[in-house]
Design an enzyme around this catalytic site. Structure first.
Site, PDB file in Angstrom:
ATOM      1  N   ASP A 182      -4.238   4.456   7.017  1.00  0.00           N
ATOM      2  CA  ASP A 182      -2.889   4.258   6.863  1.00  0.00           C
ATOM      3  C   ASP A 182      -2.044   5.666   7.527  1.00  0.00           C
ATOM      4  OD1 ASP A 182      -0.085   4.901   5.367  1.00  0.00           O
ATOM      5  OD2 ASP A 182      -0.459   2.741   4.942  1.00  0.00           O
TER       6      ASP A 182
ATOM      7  N   VAL B 197       2.116   1.607   5.633  1.00  0.00           N
ATOM      8  CA  VAL B 197       1.600   0.651   6.687  1.00  0.00           C
ATOM      9  C   VAL B 197       0.620  -0.302   6.311  1.00  0.00           C
ATOM     10  CG1 VAL B 197       0.256   1.000   9.089  1.00  0.00           C
ATOM     11  CG2 VAL B 197       1.779   2.790   8.195  1.00  0.00           C
ATOM     12  N   ASP B 198      -0.361   0.113   5.418  1.00  0.00           N
ATOM     13  CA  ASP B 198      -1.221  -0.840   4.915  1.00  0.00           C
ATOM     14  C   ASP B 198      -0.690  -2.110   4.288  1.00  0.00           C
ATOM     15  OD1 ASP B 198      -4.058  -0.190   5.476  1.00  0.00           O
ATOM     16  OD2 ASP B 198      -3.956   1.633   4.149  1.00  0.00           O
ATOM     17  N   MET B 199       0.429  -1.693   3.429  1.00  0.00           N
ATOM     18  CA  MET B 199       0.977  -3.037   2.655  1.00  0.00           C
ATOM     19  C   MET B 199       1.824  -3.782   3.776  1.00  0.00           C
ATOM     20  SD  MET B 199      -0.173  -2.801  -0.345  1.00  0.00           S
ATOM     21  CE  MET B 199      -1.607  -2.319   0.772  1.00  0.00           C
TER      22      MET B 199
END
Length: 406
Positions: free
Chosen positions: A143, A171-173
């Protein structure tokens, strides 16, 4: 009635945050998600990434949050027998999801062409840092690195701090939600066409969608943004963070009626007609003077009271809350996004985790089961595939399959 993904089988080869949370979103809507993990060690998030007292049990808190309602099969994909089992699962699956780095999936023989050959209607979703093709296709990504690569850090922080990453994993989510959305769309398309689909989801692309308005400003206007701290890209002094008598509030008062409401609530309604503050341009020109005036006023009451007082005037404002404070707000309790999740097998744990970001009048997202122990469902999954007890024992003895710890 049925949830949207009842009867959908997902084979989830992913680890860490983005892709596992995408699969969790499908599980919350009824999908049967089988999580494939390396025997003995499992998903990195179980014990090797973020600190957690539960890491010693291979059930770290971040792992729990990313893996609600799944079943776990511990399987060595490098062994031909492990790969054979994987393909038996794929034959009757609806979705394959992975986040192997470029080149790894090909070495494992789990690339789209190989999977499609045994199941032409499969929805195959590959989640990577930078996409399946291009000059950075094989690069590793987490991320923080993608925040830097995508321009996100250049617009987060202040002049004093310099560029900063966020304290969480946007970013991951966003990648997770993008992947779940892509899979849902592909399943709907399959209902119409009878065809499977290859989906290429990149963290870099997801980071840009989070910044769509900012990129629009640059691509259309040439405006590169910058480091505004807690203030706003609008440059309006009424859109900023202010210290109160006992904490801080973040206010986004950008409309004329917002500002009139603020002036009224601080006991100086006449300021809306003051030439220094009567328009957006005037307020920006006299920014320092207006900020000093508001800062003095905000010190005279608490953050929670200012939130209530100014919300009554339609002003977008909130107390700056900790995660603990936010989790206890009445609105979140009402919404139910913080869901009670069944307790993992053998654990004495009252578990509440973040679910989905929407509700439905019926058959909405719900936790059908707990996050799994490593290899918790290996035996039942293999039995369903036709392996008898002696065959399972042989696979376990050879390290091809893992069973849950006694």
């Amino acid at each position: 009635m049925a949830q949207a993904f009842d009867g959908i089988k997902v084979i989830d080869f992913s680890q860490v945050l983005a892709a596992p949370f995408a699969a969790t979103q499908l599980a919350l809507l009824g999908a049967d998600v089988i999580k494939i993990e390396p025997p003995g060690i499992g998903d990195q998030m179980r014990n090797r990434m973020l600190p957690s007292p539960l890491a010693e049990h291979d059930m770290a808190s971040a792992f729990l949050a990313m893996n609600i309602g799944k079943r776990s099969l511990a399987l060595d994909l490098k062994d031909p027998r492990g790969k054979e089992i994987a393909f038996k699962l794929i034959e009757t699956a609806d979705v394959v999801l992975h986040n192997f780095r470029g080149g790894v999936v090909d070495r494992l023989g789990l690339d789209y062409a190989a999977v499609k050959a045994v199941n032409p209607k499969i929805v195959y979703c590959a989640v990577t840092g930078f996409g399946g093709e291009g000059p950075k296709a094989r690069d590793a990504a987490y991320d923080g690195a993608v925040q830097a690569a995508s321009g996100m850090m250049a617009n987060n922080g202040s002049i004093d701090s310099g560029p900063m990453r966020t304290g969480y994993f946007p970013v991951d989510m966003m990648t997770a939600i993008s992947a779940a959305y892509a899979i849902a769309g592909a399943l709907f398309r399959r209902e119409r066409t009878g065809e499977g689909q290859y989906l290429d989801v990149a963290m870099l692309d997801a980071a840009l969608t989070l910044q769509a308005s900012g990129f629009g400003q640059y691509l259309v206007d040439g405006n590169m943004g910058g480091l505004f701290g807690n203030s706003s890209a609008t440059k309006m002094p009424t859109a900023d963070c202010f210290q109160t008598g006992d904490g801080a509030v973040l206010m986004s008062a950008t409309q004329q009626n917002h500002v009139a409401g603020i002036f009224s609530e601080i006991g100086q309604p006449e300021l809306i007609d003051d030439a220094r503050f009567s328009s957006i341009a005037a307020r920006i020109e006299n920014r320092a003077e207006l900020r000093a005036l508001l800062s003095e006023a905000f010190k005279k009451d608490s953050a929670e009271n200012w939130e209530v007082r100014l919300a009554a005037h339609g002003v977008p404002i909130a107390k700056v809350r900790s995660v603990a404070e936010a989790s206890e707000t009445p609105q979140l309790t009402h919404r139910g996004v913080l869901q009670k999740v069944p307790t993992p097998t053998g654990m004495d744990l009252d578990l509440t985790l973040v679910g989905s970001a929407f509700t439905a009048d019926s058959d909405g997202p719900a936790a059908s089961g707990p996050p799994p122990l490593l290899a918790e469902h290996s035996a039942e999954i293999l039995t369903a595939l036709g392996y008898d007890g002696s065959a399972v024992d042989a696979l376990v003895a050879d390290g091809v399959v893992g069973l849950v710890k006694a």
